[in-house]
Design a protein around this motif. Structure first.
Motif, PDB file in Angstrom:
ATOM      1  N   GLY A  49       8.577  23.607  73.141  1.00  0.00           N
ATOM      2  CA  GLY A  49       8.276  23.010  71.841  1.00  0.00           C
ATOM      3  C   GLY A  49       8.927  23.778  70.708  1.00  0.00           C
ATOM      4  N   ALA A  50       8.905  25.100  70.797  1.00  0.00           N
ATOM      5  CA  ALA A  50       9.498  25.927  69.745  1.00  0.00           C
ATOM      6  C   ALA A  50      11.006  25.725  69.679  1.00  0.00           C
ATOM      7  N   PHE A  51      11.649  25.644  70.845  1.00  0.00           N
ATOM      8  CA  PHE A  51      13.097  25.435  70.835  1.00  0.00           C
ATOM      9  C   PHE A  51      13.427  24.069  70.264  1.00  0.00           C
ATOM     10  N   TYR A  52      12.618  23.077  70.599  1.00  0.00           N
ATOM     11  CA  TYR A  52      12.905  21.738  70.094  1.00  0.00           C
ATOM     12  C   TYR A  52      12.738  21.668  68.578  1.00  0.00           C
ATOM     13  N   GLU A  53      11.803  22.454  68.035  1.00  0.00           N
ATOM     14  CA  GLU A  53      11.655  22.514  66.575  1.00  0.00           C
ATOM     15  C   GLU A  53      12.962  22.993  65.936  1.00  0.00           C
ATOM     16  N   SER A  54      13.510  24.082  66.467  1.00  0.00           N
ATOM     17  CA  SER A  54      14.759  24.608  65.919  1.00  0.00           C
ATOM     18  C   SER A  54      15.915  23.653  66.174  1.00  0.00           C
ATOM     19  N   LEU A  55      15.901  23.002  67.322  1.00  0.00           N
ATOM     20  CA  LEU A  55      16.943  22.031  67.634  1.00  0.00           C
ATOM     21  C   LEU A  55      16.909  20.860  66.653  1.00  0.00           C
ATOM     22  N   HIS A  56      15.717  20.475  66.244  1.00  0.00           N
ATOM     23  CA  HIS A  56      15.567  19.395  65.265  1.00  0.00           C
ATOM     24  C   HIS A  56      16.329  19.739  63.988  1.00  0.00           C
ATOM     25  N   GLN A  57      16.196  20.977  63.536  1.00  0.00           N
ATOM     26  CA  GLN A  57      16.885  21.411  62.321  1.00  0.00           C
ATOM     27  C   GLN A  57      18.382  21.573  62.579  1.00  0.00           C
ATOM     28  N   PHE A  58      18.714  22.204  63.698  1.00  0.00           N
ATOM     29  CA  PHE A  58      20.114  22.481  64.009  1.00  0.00           C
ATOM     30  C   PHE A  58      20.914  21.199  64.170  1.00  0.00           C
TER      31      PHE A  58
END
Length: 245
Positions: A49-58
């Protein structure tokens, strides 16, 4: 009221619901200790979930940077069949090269955009550029970057290189960074294990490298909000010996 169950019984019941193949990587990583395997499974959900949060921004930062350059490049192209100039709207009026490189991505995104507009009750509105842009997958951006295809090399040289004005790595290394992020994104989408902490940390570093190549402010924004690093520190430590449920 039913009597409370013992922790070991609860763990066995959860393990049965998750299935043996599903738990196998976690049991392997924790020396067969079911309690630790389930703790690692829970941690895997958190880190995913945390990686997907950053991926959303990236992904939005990467998408918009490439979109800007593709719009400018498309406006310089002409239709070989008619000799007419294309517009800046490469998603509604794509050049032949972009249609080839994206394969069926643009028509599919257009269809999804039309469906999305209808679902919002705006049946009389035709989807615009931003509607279609939002429907493109990460894979579209990954496979527009240069490889051995002469068309991708041409697009990179004439357009997409400008999306990374502060790039400090080679184009090949940039592609490797984006490809690694894309592969991890697919692992998360398919609920696969991320028990390799080094790999996850490397992918975060890749996001930073690519984002910094576009805009250092964007890179700082992504890093300041990411939860990946603190969660990597909380990864459950595996037991030293196997144990029964």
């Amino acid at each position: 009221m039913a009597p409370p169950t013992q922790p070991s019984i609860r763990r066995a019941a959860i393990a049965a619901r998750l299935s043996t193949p599903r738990l196998a990587p976690y049991l392997s990583a924790t020396n067969g200790n079911l309690r630790d395997a389930l703790r690692l499974y829970d941690w895997n959900v958190e880190i995913s979930g945390a990686f997907y949060e950053s991926l959303h921004q990236f992904e939005v930062v990467l998408r918009n940077a490439l979109d800007e350059e593709l719009s400018a490049w498309n406006a310089l192209q002409t239709n070989p069949a008619t000799g007419a100039a294309h517009s800046r709207d490469w998603l509604m009026d794509p050049s032949h090269l972009l249609l080839r490189l994206t394969q069926n991505d643009i028509p599919k995104a257009q269809q999804r955009a039309r469906s999305a507009v209808r679902r919002t009750g705006q049946r009389g509105r035709r989807p615009g550029h931003s509607d279609v842009l939002a429907q493109l997958s990460f894979g579209t951006w990954r496979f527009l970057l240069p490889d051995n295809d002469p068309g991708r090399q041409l697009l990179w040289q004439q357009s997409l290189d400008k999306a990374f004005p502060l790039r400090a790595c080679t184009p090949q290394d940039l592609v490797k960074h984006v490809d690694g992020i894309h592969r991890l994104r697919n692992r998360i989408a398919h609920l696969e294990p991320l028990v390799d902490s080094v790999m996850v940390a490397d992918r975060l570093a890749s996001m930073r490298t690519v984002a910094a190549s576009i805009d250092p402010i964007a890179e700082t924004w992504i890093v300041s909000r990411q939860r990946i690093t603190p969660l990597l520190r909380t990864k459950p430590i595996p037991a030293t010996t196997p144990s029964q449920p």
